[in-house]
Every structure is written in C-alpha cells, then in structure tokens.
Design a protein around this motif. Structure first.
Motif: not given
Length: 540
Positions: A49-53, A138, A144, A148, A433-434, A436
């Motif tokens: 998983y990948s998340t970003s802000t 990210s 996940p 985050t 960040a949320r 994913p």
C-alpha cells in the motif's frame, strides 16, 4: 493456387491456418508455463500500500515591507536540504524504533541495511517551479494503517526541521552580522582615534580652519599696523617732551639767582615750588595765563594728585615712616637743585612714554610672531588637506560599512525574532495521509496483460520457430523452388491402423495435459479474483 503477380506470391491465409493447426500443441503448451508463472507471482506477491500527504508553503504572516526575512532561496533547494535531514540515518532509526517497523528484517540484517531499504520506499515530489508552493510526501508498506502513521510522522518531522532550519539560519545570520559589526566598530574607533590625534597634532592647520586663519592673519596685520602707528606717534611725543624738558631746564638756569656761601650770609634764594602748597600756588598762577588743557597745567595737576596720594599712603604707615617721609615732604628742595615741578613732571611723563613705547614694541614683536604662525598655518593647509583626505577616505568607507551592517543586523534580529515566534514562512499539511484501501502493488492489470502477451508471444514464437527449422515441405511450389524438380503428383499421407491408434492416444494424452494445465490456470485465476494478490504468501 493463386498465380504470381508482379513477381510476388499474394498473402495466403490458409497456409498460416494450416501452420497453426500443425503446431497447435507447441502453441498450447508454450503458453501454459508463462500463464502459471504470472498467476503464481500475483498470488505470492504481498500487497503493498502507498499513501501520501500534501504540504503547502505558507508565506510569512508579517508583511515583507515591515520585516524582511533573512532565509531566502529556492523552495525546491530548501525542500531537498530538509529531505536529506529527514531521511538521515538518525531520523529514520527514530521512526523505525517508534513504530516498530521491519521487526523480522531487523533480526536478520544490520540497521544500516534496514534504513537504506526504508529510504528507498519514501518518495517526495518536490516543487517543479518557483510558482509551485506545494509538494507531496509518500511512503509504501504492507500495513495500510502503519504507513499512514509513518507518513504523518514524517510530515511533522519535515515541518519541525523546516522551523528549526529557518531559526538556525536566521540566528546564524544575526550572529555573523554582529561579529562583523563588532569588527568594523573596532576598526572604526581606531580610525577615529587616528583622525582625532591627527587633528590635535595639526590644530590650526586644518582645511576647515583656513577661513578663520585668514581672518586672524588680517586682524593681526591690522593690529601690527596700529601698533606701528602708535609707536611712531609715541616717538614723536617723546621728541616733543625731550625738547620741552630741555627748554624748561634752560629757562630754570637762566632765572635762578646766586646761592649763599658756606657761612650762610645773604638772602635766601627763590625756591621752585616743590611742596604740595607750592604746587597749588603754581597751578593758580598758571590758570591765570593758560587754560586747563595746557600741557603745563596738566603736568602740575598730575604732580598735585601724585603728592596727595603719597601723603595719604604715608598717613597710614608707621610713625617712624611718617616722620621720615614727612621730613622729606616738608623739607624744601635743595636750593642748589636747578629743577622745578614742571621738569619733574616732564621727566615722569617721559619715563611713562618710554615705558609705553617699550610695551608697544614688545606687543609688536608678539604680533609679528603670531603673523608668522598664521602664515605658516595657511601655507601648510593644502598639505594637511591632502593628508586629511587620505585619512577620512578610509574612515568614511568604514562608517558607511558600519551603518550598513548596523541596519542589516537590526533587520536580521527582527527576522530571527520572526522565526522564533513562528511568524515567518512555514510548511503546513493541507491534505493529511489517509488509510489506503486498494494496494498499488502488485498491479494485477498490468501484470496479467504482460503475462498474456508474453505467453502468446512464446507460444506463437515457438510454433513459427519450429516451422522455420523443419525440413518438411507442405507446398509443392516450395519443393520445386527448393529442389528445382518438377512435382508430378501429390499423394496424401497414408497411415496404418496401429499408427492411427498411436496418434489418437498421443492426441488424447496431450489434450489431457492441456486441459489440466489450463484448468490449473483457471483455478488460479479464480483464487486471484476472489482472494486477491498475496494470498499464498504465508504458505511457504
């Protein structure tokens, strides 16, 4: 058969269809391994998983016209500098220990390797232009929720590092300017002392004093002329008094009677008025003939005033001094003295005049010396002016430098206070960040499409390759072309019953293998569709 046109044989699809039928097993079995490999890769690959802000650069809250920040430069360069600090080993080790990342890998590998692996999974999208004031951060991982939290922690660390970096840079700028200001101030004070010492040593010869020197020189020259005129007048008066004294003496000698012998016989001679009463009688006599402004009247008046003053002084002295001086005053002048009060007054006046002439000559000499001093000062003024220009040039440059540094120091201190109070340019998270929901690795669509293309390419490539290497002719024209022998007739392949049975068994066996292979492909596709990728990762 189609006929040749233009030297080339037209495209015949039946030849390729017959080729596919002949090489159907190569195509079928050539595709199965690649299909199975692609599906197994997807099933054994873990979900990543990948998340970003998103972080925005907020400008300073105080207008730039009032306080100008000392932290300048391109935003992209500053972001890259903070990125190096955030992804340093110390910072990432703190993040790894805080969230307990990669526990299994840390047991097998050194921390440096773990930090390097984590650094590769952190990505930053720097601003691409000066107008862009946002960038994204990210991170990718298997959990996940955990990734985050890690991304939000990295964003907070990014903001804190920016504040710390700006405050340190503003403080460093202020300290540097303070040191430079102190250095310039010491040099400026040294130059001021040199300039002050020079002015003290050459006081009166400075360019700004040239006007006053000229005025003083003119004044002394006028004073010298006045003194010389007074000396000439005094000299003339002296000659007049000397002639008058000589005339009085000659008159006195001419009018004086004979003196008595030693026995004291004969009448007493006529005495000149030397006592206070005699001088007063003489003054009355002179006033009958002359006015009060006549020189003789003036002289007798002065003698009377002098004798009255001396008498007052004697009255205040001791009795002995009064007796002696009284005897002196009351006793008449020796009858043999050929002088009267006028002669005595002339002599007093002459002595006073000589004293005045002497004093005026001394004053004249002093004025001449002053004139020489001021002339020398005026002559030295151009030289002092050039020397003063050399001294003041460096002093003025230092003073301007000091004033400029002082202004910059004040601005730097204001900028440092601005950064300490967090009123300057800041980074702020506008899109946190949320967690994913969908994994971005493995990309099933891309992997399956590539698997299918690779399998088809392998199957058809194998069929065409074997056909190209085969020595069998399936077209009479190719026989004629290859062997240069005309073909008389085409005889179909005749097989015996045993050969036919063998072919049927072989086809049945290959069909069973193909069905089993593709059934396995279908089962794996169903598992992948229902369970998702990575379902078989924990089995081994």
């Amino acid at each position: 058969m189609a006929t040749e046109q233009g030297g080339q044989k037209p495209f015949d699809i039946y030849l390729y269809l017959s080729l596919l039928l002949r090489r159907k097993w190569e195509i079928i079995f050539g595709m199965i391994p690649f299909l199975l490999a692609g599906l197994l890769y997807c099933l054994f690959s873990a979900k990543i998983y990948s998340t970003s802000t998103t972080i925005v650069v907020v400008p300073q809250r105080v207008p730039v016209e009032y306080v100008r920040s000392t932290v300048t430069g391109d935003i992209a360069e500053r972001v890259r500098g903070i990125w190096q600090e955030v992804t340093s080993r110390t910072s990432l080790e703190r993040i790894i220990e805080q969230f307990n990342l990669y526990p299994e890998v840390r047991e097998r590998l050194p921390m440096e390797t773990v930090v390097g692996a984590m650094r590769k999974k952190i990505q930053i999208d720097s601003p691409r232009s000066a107008r862009s004031n946002t960038f994204s951060l990210s991170y990718e991982g298997a959990d996940p929720i955990l990734i985050t939290r890690v991304v939000n922690a990295l964003a907070n660390m990014f903001i804190e590092e920016n504040l710390k970096l700006r405050e340190m840079q503003a403080k460093g700028t202020a300290e540097f300017l303070s040191e430079e200001l102190e250095k310039v101030y010491r040099e400026l004070k040294h130059r001021e002392e040199d300039l002050k010492q020079y002015k003290m040593e050459h006081m009166g010869e400075l360019p700004e004093q040239s006007a006053s020197n000229l005025v003083m020189l003119q004044r002394f020259q006028e004073e010298l002329g006045t003194l010389q005129e007074n000396i000439r007048n005094a000299e003339d008066r002296k000659l007049l008094l000397q002639r008058q004294l000589a005339e009085e003496k000659s008159i006195l000698r001419a009018t004086a009677p004979g003196v008595a012998g030693p026995q004291g016989d004969g009448a007493a001679p006529h005495q000149a008025p030397t006592t206070l009463e005699g001088l007063k009688e003489r003054l009355k006599s002179l006033r009958t003939r002359y006015t009060d402004t006549h020189p003789d009247v003036v002289i007798v008046k002065k003698l009377i005033a002098k004798l009255e003053k001396e008498q007052e002084i004697r009255n205040l002295s001791s009795d002995k001094e009064d007796a002696e001086k009284g005897e002196y005053l009351e006793s008449p002048v020796d009858v043999v003295a050929p002088e009267n009060a006028i002669i005595v007054g002339l002599r007093y006046q002459l002595k006073g005049l000589e004293f005045d002439i002497k004093a005026m000559k001394e004053s004249s000499n002093k004025v001449r010396k002053q004139i020489a001093v001021y002339q020398e000062r005026i002559e030295e003024t151009p030289k002092r002016e050039q020397e003063l220009i050399d001294l003041t040039r460096d002093y003025d440059n230092l003073r301007l430098s000091y004033e400029s540094l002082l202004t910059r120091k004040i601005e730097a201190e204001q900028a440092a206070a601005l950064e300490r109070r967090q009123k300057g340019e800041q980074f702020r998270v506008i899109d946190p960040a949320r967690i994913p929901v969908v994994a971005f690795k493995p990309d099933l669509k891309k992997i399956l499409a590539m698997t299918l293309l690779l399998a088809a390419g392998t199957g058809f490539g194998l069929a065409f390759g074997l056909e190209f290497l085969s020595k069998v002719f399936y077209d009479p024209d190719k026989v004629t072309k290859a062997l240069n022998i005309p073909v008389l007739a085409c005889v179909p392949l005749l097989l015996t019953d045993a050969e036919k049975r063998k072919r049927r068994l072989n086809a049945l066996f290959l069909s069973s293998l193909a069905v089993a292979g593709y059934a396995m492909v279908i089962v794996l596709m169903f598992v992948l569709w229902s369970k998702g990728p990575g379902v078989l990762k924990g089995l081994f």
